[in-house]
Design an enzyme around this catalytic site. Structure first.
Site, mmCIF file in Angstrom:
data_model
loop_
_atom_site.group_PDB
_atom_site.id
_atom_site.type_symbol
_atom_site.label_atom_id
_atom_site.label_comp_id
_atom_site.label_asym_id
_atom_site.label_seq_id
_atom_site.Cartn_x
_atom_site.Cartn_y
_atom_site.Cartn_z
ATOM 1 N N ASN A 62 33.188 2.669 -16.552
ATOM 2 C CA ASN A 62 32.052 3.510 -16.582
ATOM 3 C C ASN A 62 32.009 4.688 -15.646
ATOM 4 O O ASN A 62 31.040 5.427 -15.667
ATOM 5 C CB ASN A 62 30.819 2.674 -16.631
ATOM 6 C CG ASN A 62 30.435 1.952 -17.897
ATOM 7 O OD1 ASN A 62 30.024 0.824 -17.772
ATOM 8 N ND2 ASN A 62 31.213 2.336 -19.142
ATOM 9 N N ASP A 89 25.313 -2.370 -25.691
ATOM 10 C CA ASP A 89 25.949 -0.993 -26.121
ATOM 11 C C ASP A 89 24.712 -0.177 -26.989
ATOM 12 O O ASP A 89 24.189 -1.030 -27.797
ATOM 13 C CB ASP A 89 27.301 -1.398 -26.806
ATOM 14 C CG ASP A 89 27.899 -0.217 -26.671
ATOM 15 O OD1 ASP A 89 27.691 0.985 -26.053
ATOM 16 O OD2 ASP A 89 29.076 0.041 -27.392
HETATM 17 C C1 FPP Z 1 26.324 1.091 -22.966
HETATM 18 O O1 FPP Z 1 25.938 2.087 -23.842
HETATM 19 C C2 FPP Z 1 25.375 0.818 -21.495
HETATM 20 C C3 FPP Z 1 25.895 1.078 -20.480
HETATM 21 C C4 FPP Z 1 27.212 1.497 -20.031
HETATM 22 C C5 FPP Z 1 24.951 0.777 -19.393
HETATM 23 C C6 FPP Z 1 24.282 -0.528 -19.434
HETATM 24 C C7 FPP Z 1 22.907 -0.514 -18.390
HETATM 25 C C8 FPP Z 1 21.713 -0.886 -18.413
HETATM 26 C C9 FPP Z 1 21.159 -1.470 -19.716
HETATM 27 C C10 FPP Z 1 20.764 -0.773 -17.330
HETATM 28 C C11 FPP Z 1 21.437 -1.775 -16.386
HETATM 29 C C12 FPP Z 1 20.426 -2.251 -15.438
HETATM 30 C C13 FPP Z 1 19.975 -3.652 -15.170
HETATM 31 C C14 FPP Z 1 19.158 -3.756 -14.237
HETATM 32 C C15 FPP Z 1 21.169 -4.610 -15.301
HETATM 33 P P1 FPP Z 1 26.104 3.165 -23.880
HETATM 34 O O2 FPP Z 1 25.762 4.377 -22.907
HETATM 35 O O3 FPP Z 1 27.889 3.294 -23.897
HETATM 36 O O4 FPP Z 1 25.824 3.840 -25.133
HETATM 37 P P2 FPP Z 1 26.436 4.627 -26.337
HETATM 38 O O5 FPP Z 1 27.549 3.755 -26.739
HETATM 39 O O6 FPP Z 1 25.381 4.814 -27.596
HETATM 40 O O7 FPP Z 1 26.652 5.837 -25.889
#
Ligand code: FPP
Length: 227
Positions: free
Chosen positions: A63, A15
């Site tokens: 998501n 996250d």
């Molecule tokens: C959460 O951070 C992250 C996600 C919902 C996506 C995670 C995806 C990746 C790391 C890339 C995936 C790729 C592979 C190859 C597995 P957030 O967007 O909720 O962050 P925030 O809380 O700061 O908004």
């Protein structure tokens, strides 16, 4: 190899990508791009220290509610990873995707299945949770058992029929990004997992912080309900 503290399985909630990008005045997609790089770095660090199983929460069933351009950019990163995985993965690491498969393109599904099949004999496992929800996982295990004609369902039946029934539950779950919750991740498997939360945003996580968290694990008393 004997792992430090006898840990076999660590699960990660990645996250903080969006906030990491925002701090740099960049679009959220930029954070996911660095998040995907970080995922590879942390995975290889953990395998190097002898872990056998890793699970990463890449995309939840919730998501999909994000703006289309963000969803598309995560799917694009995922596709790039599927194309690159054979090269970047250690030879002894097999890929397993956990989650519902009904919303992916044919092309993506074919790549996922190819990777799973071609790495299925590898002793270490990398589980990527994508279109994953913990409650949906339990519900789907129960429905599968009902369809098989079971009228009395045991805990062992559910354990054997969840997506990651092939591996032990994680001893540790690490969530970055400062939130203190599991967000529907590994609801069945986390019953006795030790939970660790860090304010570090996922793209900023360092291998040395993972080492520190593993050291903290040694200080936790795991009683599994006993004394
Ligand atoms: C959460 O951070 C992250 C996600 C919902 C996506 C995670 C995806 C990746 C790391 C890339 C995936 C790729 C592979 C190859 C597995 P957030 O967007 O909720 O962050 P925030 O809380 O700061 O908004």
């Amino acid at each position: 190899m004997e792992t430090k503290n006898n840990i076999r399985h660590i699960a990660f909630i990645m996250d903080g990508n969006g906030r990491w990008a925002k701090k740099r005045m960049m679009p959220r997609e930029y954070g996911h791009k660095f998040g995907a790089k970080k995922f590879k770095e942390i995975a290889s660090h953990c395998y190097d220290m002898g872990l056998q199983y890793l699970t990463f929460y890449a995309f939840s069933t919730e998501n999909w509610k994000r703006p289309d351009n963000e969803v598309n950019s995560i799917m694009k990163l995922f596709m790039e990873y599927l194309d690159d995985a054979k090269k970047s993965l250690d030879k002894d690491v097999g890929l397993v995707f956990i989650g519902e498969r009904d919303r992916f393109s044919e092309e993506m599904l074919a790549k996922m299945e190819f990777l799973e099949n071609s790495t299925k004999n590898c002793p270490k496992k990398l589980c990527i949770a994508i279109n994953y929800g913990g409650r949906a996982e339990i519900t789907s295990a129960v429905n599968k058992l009902i369809a098989e004609g079971k009228t009395k369902i045991t805990e062992d039946d559910i354990t054997a029929n969840i997506y990651s029934g092939f591996c032990p539950p994680p001893e540790m779950i690490i969530r970055t990004g400062g939130e203190v919750r599991l967000s529907n991740f590994l609801m069945w498997q986390s019953a006795y997992s030790e939970l660790f939360f860090t304010d570090t945003l996922w793209p900023d996580l360092k291998a040395s912080e993972v080492d520190d968290i593993i050291d903290q694990f040694a200080g936790r008393k795991r009683r599994f309900g006993g004394v």
